[in-house]
Design an enzyme around this catalytic site. Structure first.
Site, PDB file in Angstrom:
ATOM      1  CE1 TYR A 160      52.595  60.788 -39.612  1.00 49.09           C
ATOM      2  CE2 TYR A 160      54.060  62.654 -39.917  1.00 49.09           C
ATOM      3  CZ  TYR A 160      53.052  61.830 -40.389  1.00 49.09           C
ATOM      4  OH  TYR A 160      52.504  62.050 -41.622  1.00 49.09           O
ATOM      5  CG  ASN A 210      54.924  57.646 -46.148  1.00 48.68           C
ATOM      6  OD1 ASN A 210      55.943  57.590 -45.483  1.00 48.68           O
ATOM      7  ND2 ASN A 210      54.141  58.701 -46.184  1.00 48.68           N
ATOM      8  CB  CYS A 219      60.623  61.374 -44.652  1.00 53.84           C
ATOM      9  SG  CYS A 219      59.003  61.898 -44.074  1.00 53.84           S
ATOM     10  CG  ASP A 220      57.054  65.261 -46.675  1.00 49.81           C
ATOM     11  OD1 ASP A 220      57.036  64.171 -46.062  1.00 49.81           O
ATOM     12  OD2 ASP A 220      56.026  65.939 -46.863  1.00 49.81           O
TER      13      ASP A 220
HETATM   14  C1  G6P Z   1      53.492  64.343 -44.311  1.00 41.70           C
HETATM   15  C2  G6P Z   1      54.336  63.134 -44.126  1.00 41.70           C
HETATM   16  C3  G6P Z   1      54.212  62.206 -45.300  1.00 41.70           C
HETATM   17  C4  G6P Z   1      52.768  61.897 -45.553  1.00 41.70           C
HETATM   18  C5  G6P Z   1      51.953  63.151 -45.693  1.00 41.70           C
HETATM   19  C6  G6P Z   1      50.487  62.798 -45.739  1.00 41.70           C
HETATM   20  O1  G6P Z   1      53.974  65.140 -45.334  1.00 41.70           O
HETATM   21  O2  G6P Z   1      55.674  63.416 -43.929  1.00 41.70           O
HETATM   22  O3  G6P Z   1      54.919  61.047 -45.020  1.00 41.70           O
HETATM   23  O4  G6P Z   1      52.630  61.133 -46.706  1.00 41.70           O
HETATM   24  O5  G6P Z   1      52.167  63.986 -44.617  1.00 41.70           O
HETATM   25  O6  G6P Z   1      49.739  63.930 -46.047  1.00 41.70           O
HETATM   26  P1  G6P Z   1      48.209  63.809 -46.392  1.00 41.70           P
HETATM   27  O7  G6P Z   1      47.858  65.181 -46.799  1.00 41.70           O
HETATM   28  O8  G6P Z   1      48.091  62.794 -47.493  1.00 41.70           O
HETATM   29  O9  G6P Z   1      47.528  63.365 -45.137  1.00 41.70           O
END
Ligand code: G6P
Length: 443
Positions: free
Chosen positions: A267, A145, A167-168
């Site tokens: 988002y 990211n 991206c996931d």
């Molecule tokens: C999602 C988004 C990722 C991000 C993650 C953060 O999976 O697609 O881009 O890094 O959330 O998750 P967190 O648990 O670290 O807030």
């Protein structure tokens, strides 16, 4: 079989990814997994536990870890990169500094995402260069990211290389939609049953069509679900269990209301409802704090127990089920499967009324020569306006990084929909610049 290097070996996601790779050996055989991280100490804690686990579960696969680039990148077929430059300590600053000025504090959106982008560009390019030097035929599957800014940087600085940005988030949301569809129809669906049309930038996109592979249009059922509930948070392999994320998933119903012809990425809430997001944020305790107290402690705790006991039979890491898209991607390249996936690629006319050089998130067919983008066509005014604004924020960040330009970075913050004025942008920028002086190029 394939030799893999996981860059970001010290990430709390790494053990889950290793386990996920083991779960998929039948379709994606592996000869070697090497963890690479420039933070030796952090990586070693997780790697030692993974080594015990690997010995018990897959003794035939070579497993090692290193902070030496030559060792890590020689003789490999794929680099799976998920680095977090500055760790959670810097994520906390990305989130808290904007909030001081009443602006969204988020790791990939708004000023926080811009600051993180400025930190990530150099190290991601460095990984691409190590791969080029030591294994020029390998592929870099990058999900570091902030993906949009990083993808634009790879396009500008290392065009035509074997780099795929992914991206996931679309996968995570499709998993939830499959759960919603299962709930509504009484039949079991997974994300793999879907064939989707989608477009946008990373963390900034919309689904316009979802059919099941046997030809059923399931948009009406899914829209109806989202209109009432937002995204389903009861999926079995749902990854974000914390309350803050549940709120985000539920908020999708308000984003949906703005354009009921599409299904939005969650988002978008940071851009469309920034005032509410700020009002619900605690400037003294953000997502970074939640993760430091939650996932960080949990994963390192499991690793310590495995190391102390010398066995992984009693304590086990969570399998990164949703991370299986990385195997889908590697398989598609290795075995030329032509799987249809959402990737971040250069637009080149796929979205007809958008800049050709935009890095867009759209469906692609993936095979041995990489990604072939599918055509999207013209997109409507609302999305086009939003995307253009965000697109040039991201382009300005990359230009600022390349040129060392304070002026362009100030413009980037000012252009961001999350920031109310140029003067607020300047105050936030100056504070972020001070906090990031070890990481950003000199402006
Ligand atoms: C999602 C988004 C990722 C991000 C993650 C953060 O999976 O697609 O881009 O890094 O959330 O998750 P967190 O648990 O670290 O807030």
């Amino acid at each position: 079989s394939s030799a893999i290097c996981i860059a970001g070996g010290g990430s709390t996601y790494t053990p889950g990814i290793v386990l996920m790779l083991l779960d998929n050996l039948d379709r994606f055989p592996i000869s070697r997994i090497t963890l690479y991280d420039n933070n030796e100490e952090r990586q070693a804690k997780l790697a030692k536990a993974c080594a015990i686990m690997m010995k018990e579960k897959a003794p035939d696969i070579v497993f090692n870890w290193t902070s030496d680039p030559q060792t890590a990148f020689t003789g490999i077929d794929f680099v799976m990169a998920h680095i977090r430059v500055g760790l959670y300590e810097m994520r906390e600053k990305d989130e808290k500094i904007p909030l001081k000025y009443g602006v969204v504090g988020q790791e990939t959106c708004g000023p926080g995402g811009i600051a993180y982008g400025m930190r990530s560009i150099g190290p991601v390019i460095e990984i691409a260069d190590y791969m080029e030097k030591y294994s020029p035929n390998a592929w870099l599957l990058n999900y570091s990211n902030p993906a949009s800014i990083v993808a634009e940087a790879t396009r500008r600085l290392r065009p035509g290389k074997h780099i795929i940005n992914i991206c996931d988030m679309p996968v995570a949301l499709e998993t939830m939609m499959a759960a919603a569809l299962s709930e509504r129809t009484g039949k079991t669906y997974t994300r793999k049953d879907f064939e989707v049309r989608y477009y946008g930038l990373n963390h900034f996109g919309w689904w316009t069509d979802i059919h099941t592979k046997d030809g059923k249009d399931v948009m009406p059922i899914l829209k109806d679900y989202i209109k009432e509930n937002g995204f389903a948070t009861n999926a079995k392999d749902f990854q974000h269990k914390d309350a803050s994320w549940k709120e985000t998933y539920q908020k999708a119903k308000d984003i949906y209301a703005l354009d009921p012809t599409t299904i939005p990425s969650t988002y978008l809430k940071y851009y469309l409802f920034p005032d509410e997001v700020v009002a619900h944020s605690n400037p003294a305790y953000t997502r970074a704090n939640e993760v430091m107290e939650g996932r960080e402690k949990e994963v390192f705790g499991i690793a310590e127990r495995i190391i102390a006991k010398g066995t992984a039979k009693e304590d086990t890491f969570a399998v990164g089920v949703h991370a299986s898209f990385i195997v889908d991607l590697a398989c598609a390249i290795r075995y030329n499967t032509k799987e249809r996936m959402l990737l971040i690629v250069e637009n080149n006319g796929a979205i007809a009324n958008l800049d050709d050089t935009a890095m867009v998130e759209i469906p692609c067919l993936v095979g041995s020569s990489g990604a072939e983008a599918l055509t999207v066509g013209k997109i409507p005014s609302f999305q086009l306006g939003l995307i253009n604004e965000q697109l040039y924020v991201e382009k300005l960040v990359v230009e600022a990084w390349i040129e060392g330009s304070y002026g362009k970075l100030w413009q980037a913050l000012t252009l961001s929909k999350t920031v109310p004025s140029a003067s607020v942008a300047k105050k936030i920028l100056d504070e972020l610049m001070e906090a990031n002086k070890e990481y950003w190029p000199t402006l």
